[in-house]
Structures are given as C-alpha cells and as structure tokens.
Design a protein around this motif. Structure first.
Motif, mmCIF file in Angstrom:
data_model
loop_
_atom_site.group_PDB
_atom_site.id
_atom_site.type_symbol
_atom_site.label_atom_id
_atom_site.label_comp_id
_atom_site.label_asym_id
_atom_site.label_seq_id
_atom_site.Cartn_x
_atom_site.Cartn_y
_atom_site.Cartn_z
ATOM 1 N N SER A 196 -2.534 -29.234 -15.863
ATOM 2 C CA SER A 196 -1.778 -29.323 -17.194
ATOM 3 C C SER A 196 -0.727 -28.355 -16.585
ATOM 4 O O SER A 196 0.401 -28.075 -16.287
ATOM 5 N N ALA A 215 -4.729 -40.002 -9.522
ATOM 6 C CA ALA A 215 -4.810 -40.087 -11.599
ATOM 7 C C ALA A 215 -6.211 -40.795 -11.364
ATOM 8 O O ALA A 215 -6.806 -40.655 -12.409
ATOM 9 N N ILE A 225 -1.169 -35.473 -13.358
ATOM 10 C CA ILE A 225 -1.472 -35.187 -13.972
ATOM 11 C C ILE A 225 -0.849 -36.624 -15.691
ATOM 12 O O ILE A 225 -1.691 -36.536 -16.713
ATOM 13 N N ALA A 265 -6.470 -34.125 -16.606
ATOM 14 C CA ALA A 265 -4.974 -34.295 -17.939
ATOM 15 C C ALA A 265 -4.438 -32.628 -18.276
ATOM 16 O O ALA A 265 -3.689 -32.278 -17.562
ATOM 17 N N SER A 303 -2.991 -39.157 -15.995
ATOM 18 C CA SER A 303 -4.494 -38.906 -15.966
ATOM 19 C C SER A 303 -4.830 -39.682 -17.238
ATOM 20 O O SER A 303 -5.317 -39.682 -17.639
ATOM 21 N N ILE A 304 -3.058 -39.111 -18.132
ATOM 22 C CA ILE A 304 -3.197 -38.802 -19.410
ATOM 23 C C ILE A 304 -3.824 -40.338 -19.790
ATOM 24 O O ILE A 304 -4.819 -40.581 -21.227
#
Length: 440
Positions: free
Chosen positions: A355, A113, A54, A351, A57-58
C-alpha cells in the motif's frame, strides 16, 4: 524439492513468464527515459502497475479461495500476453506513447492482483510440508537469475533487432508458461460447493480475513512494518536507481545493464544460501536482520558510490539479503495460516505491504526531479558538504536520496524487530517448532 516434479515444472513455467515480462519492462523503461529524461516518468510507469494491484488485492482473496487457481493463472497470463501484443502493434505503427504504457501497466496491475496470490497458493499445494524455506529460496534464485539475464537479453535483442523483437520474445515465454500450466495437476477444493457461496460473500470473506489478522497481531504487524520498509525501498530502488545510474554514467545503458545483472547475481547467491541453509533459522530474524543489512550495505554504498565498481558492490549488499526476507515471511504464513484461507490472507498481505509503494514511487520521482537534484545543483553550503560524499553532477540529488533511505530504512527494521506483537509471534513459532519436534 527433488521428489516434486510438478512443482519444478510449475516453477520453470512461471520463471520463463517472469523473464519475458522483465525483458519487456526493462526495454520499455529505457525507451521511456530516453524520450523524456525524467525520473518522474519512470516512477509513474511503476505507479500505474502498483496502485490497481493494491486496490484490487483488497477484494481478490475471496474470489481466489473459491475458484480454480490454475484457471486464474491461465487467464491472468493470457491478459498480460494480449497487452504485449497491443504494445507490439502500436510500436510497429509508430503510435506507441508514454500514455499507452501507463494504460498497459494499469491493466497488468489489475491482472497481477489475482495472479500473485494464486501462484503462492499453488506453490503451497505442490511443495511438500516443511519445504517452504527451500521453495522460497528456489523462487528467489529464479527471480534474481531473471534480474541478471533480463537486462542483458533485453539490451542484446533491442540492439540487434529492436524493441519489437523483445515483445515477441515475451510472447514466446508466455506460450511456454501456458504449456506447463496445462500439464501440471493442481488439487482443488469442491468447486461446485464453493461457488454457491461466492455470490455476495466478497465483503464477508474480506471481514473474515481481517478478523484472522486481528487475532494474529504478530503477522499483521509484520505486514505493517514491511509496508514501511517497502516505502523507503521504493523511494529509491525500483524507482530512481535506473535514472540515477544513467544520469551519473552519461546514459550508459551497458553500465545500467551490468549493475542490474550484478544485483541479480546477488539475489541468486542469496537464494542459494537460503535453499542450502539451516531449516531451523528464526524467521523473524531472517526478515529484519536481512532487511537492515540490505539498507546499510546497499543504499548507503549506492548513494556514496561514484563508479560502476562501487555501485556493483552496493548492488550485492542490497540484493543478497532479499531472499532471506522473502523466506522468513513465507515460513510464517504457510505455518500459521490454514490453506483454505491463504488466498484471502495473501491478497490482504499484498494490499497492506504494497500500500505504501505508490506513495514511495510518486514521492521518489517528485523529490528526484524537483527537490534533491535542483538542491544539489545549487550553491547551498549543505549541498557543498554532500558533494564530498556523493560527488558532483547530474544524479547527485538521487544519490543523496539513497543515503537518506539507507538511514531511515535501517531504523524501520530495528523498530519492526523490537515490536512487542512480533516478539509474541516469535515465541509462538518457537513453541510450535518444539511441539512439532516432540510429536515426531
């Protein structure tokens, strides 16, 4: 799909890789639970995969948009294979520990990711326009076929030759995946031009993706609502389901493998239904009606069931609708997001939607071990009433958790479907469909 040989090759390679990973994951879950008898241990294994996934992934979207998707897939799969080799040697030397698995899962989460959005983009490149729903159904078919076969194959190989042989089988699937990635051509943007932009633009690209989602509030609210749905799902399924079945069946691994297989069969049925179904289906309804059915017929029956037959029916109720949820969102994203921005949006989607999973995983394991299980073993009057629904003995507390997620998850689906921004998006999709039909 019949005219797209390259996509079929890509799909086969990715499916084989997923099969090997699923076999290893199942075998390590059993290995860990047998040594600790703790739902929290299993939860932490999953937590260590999702948290780095997560966070990274941002920021991964900008990198993925500006680099070769094929190269990203090759590197990501190679990292996973090297980690499997490390687990193999630690096991052979009798030095494998739970902490090693936590570390390996953390690194796999980092790799995924990049791998997951890149795979989604390659799918969008390879499949013909208008075939997104069929491709999603095909992917659901394969992923659920893996759910059927992975536990059985993993159990058979472990019983006959040990955990190390499962790891070797995983490496064989990696080699097959690499061969398919090498042979398929994937069209790329002008990488020389794009690479000059990548330096210092991760944050600006992230802001651009967030800005796009702010303009497409319906898509953003779908992601947020699915994050809530994922939270309730991960409190139980993919978290305490295995410990609950093992606890309630007297550590019967065959029973767990059978139920996992039935759930996979349900997903296969759902995938076939999606692939062969009407292309004009409303994607918003596909998401929320299907998710509500999964909670109602899956979680509630899984919690109240007290036999392999009942758990198997619950598995079908939970898994058949899942491909419809995936297909609904795939249709929306591929139609509404330009291909040049899909890396950023798919990464942001991961993300946002995922989350809540780490919190659900940790909370689920904690509640199972330290709240619900002790409560259901107590003499409290409410526990006595719940015994009439879920039965008595070990695993009863986890069964009550399924009842809770069935109810709360259903309400979250209703709230998502009624969301005003999502209703506006539904109208936009209908207008776009009418416009496309008129232009033809």
């Amino acid at each position: 799909m019949e005219n797209n040989k390259n996509y079929i090759i890509f799909w086969l390679g990715q499916s084989m890789s997923q099969l090997g990973s699923a076999m290893t994951s199942f075998a390590l879950t059993i290995w860990a639970y047998e040594r600790t008898q703790s739902a929290m241990t299993v939860s932490l294994m999953t937590f260590c995969t999702y948290l780095p996934y997560i966070v990274i992934s941002i920021f991964a979207g900008a990198f993925i948009d500006r680099h070769s998707k094929k190269s990203i897939l090759i590197i990501s799969d190679t990292i996973a294979a090297l980690l499997t080799v490390g687990v193999f040697f630690a096991l052979r030397q009798n030095q494998l520990t739970i902490e090693h698995i936590y570390a390996v899962n953390t690194l796999i989460g980092c790799s995924n990711a990049f791998q997951s959005p890149a795979s989604a983009i390659v799918t969008g490149i390879l499949i013909p326009a208008g075939q997104y729903k069929k491709a999603s159904g095909l992917q659901s078919f394969s992923s659920n076929l893996i759910m059927v076969t992975a536990p059985m194959l993993s159990g058979m190989i472990t019983g006959a030759a040990g955990l190390s042989s499962v790891l070797l089988a995983d490496l064989i699937t990696f080699i097959f995946c690499m061969l398919t990635l090498i042979v398929i051509p994937v069209k790329q943007p002008s990488l020389n031009e794009e690479k000059t932009k990548v330096r210092g633009m991760i944050i600006s690209s992230l802001k651009e993706g967030i800005s796009l989602l702010n303009n497409e509030k319906g898509i953003l609210h779908i992601m947020i609502s699915l994050a809530i749905i994922n939270f309730f799902s991960r409190l139980t399924y993919e978290n305490i389901l295995s410990p609950m079945i093992l606890a309630r069946s007297g550590n019967d691994i065959k029973a767990l493998s059978f139920i996992s297989g039935v759930m996979g069969a349900g997903g296969i049925i759902g995938g076939i239904m999606v692939t062969c179904g009407r292309a004009k289906a409303n994607p918003i309804k596909l998401i929320y009606v299907s998710a509500g059915i999964s909670f109602l017929f899956g979680d509630l029956m899984m919690g109240s069931g007290q036999s392999i037959f009942a758990w198997s029916l619950a598995g079908l109720g939970a898994s058949i609708p899942i491909p419809y949820i995936i297909a609904g969102q795939s249709i929306i994203l591929y139609q509404m997001i330009p291909q040049s921005k899909q890396g950023s949006i798919f990464a942001l989607r991961n993300a946002i939607q995922y989350s809540t999973i780490p919190a659900g995983i940790l909370l689920g394991g904690y509640l199972a071990d330290f709240a619900y299980e002790p409560f259901m073993m107590s003499d409290h009057p409410i526990a006595g009433l719940l015994h009439k629904v879920v039965g008595t003995g070990a695993g009863g507390g986890m069964a009550v958790m399924f009842l809770c997620t069935g109810i709360l998850g259903t309400f979250s689906c209703i709230a998502g479907y009624k969301n005003r921004h999502i209703k506006v998006l539904a109208k936009q999709l209908m207008d776009k469909k009418d416009s496309d039909s008129t232009s033809r």
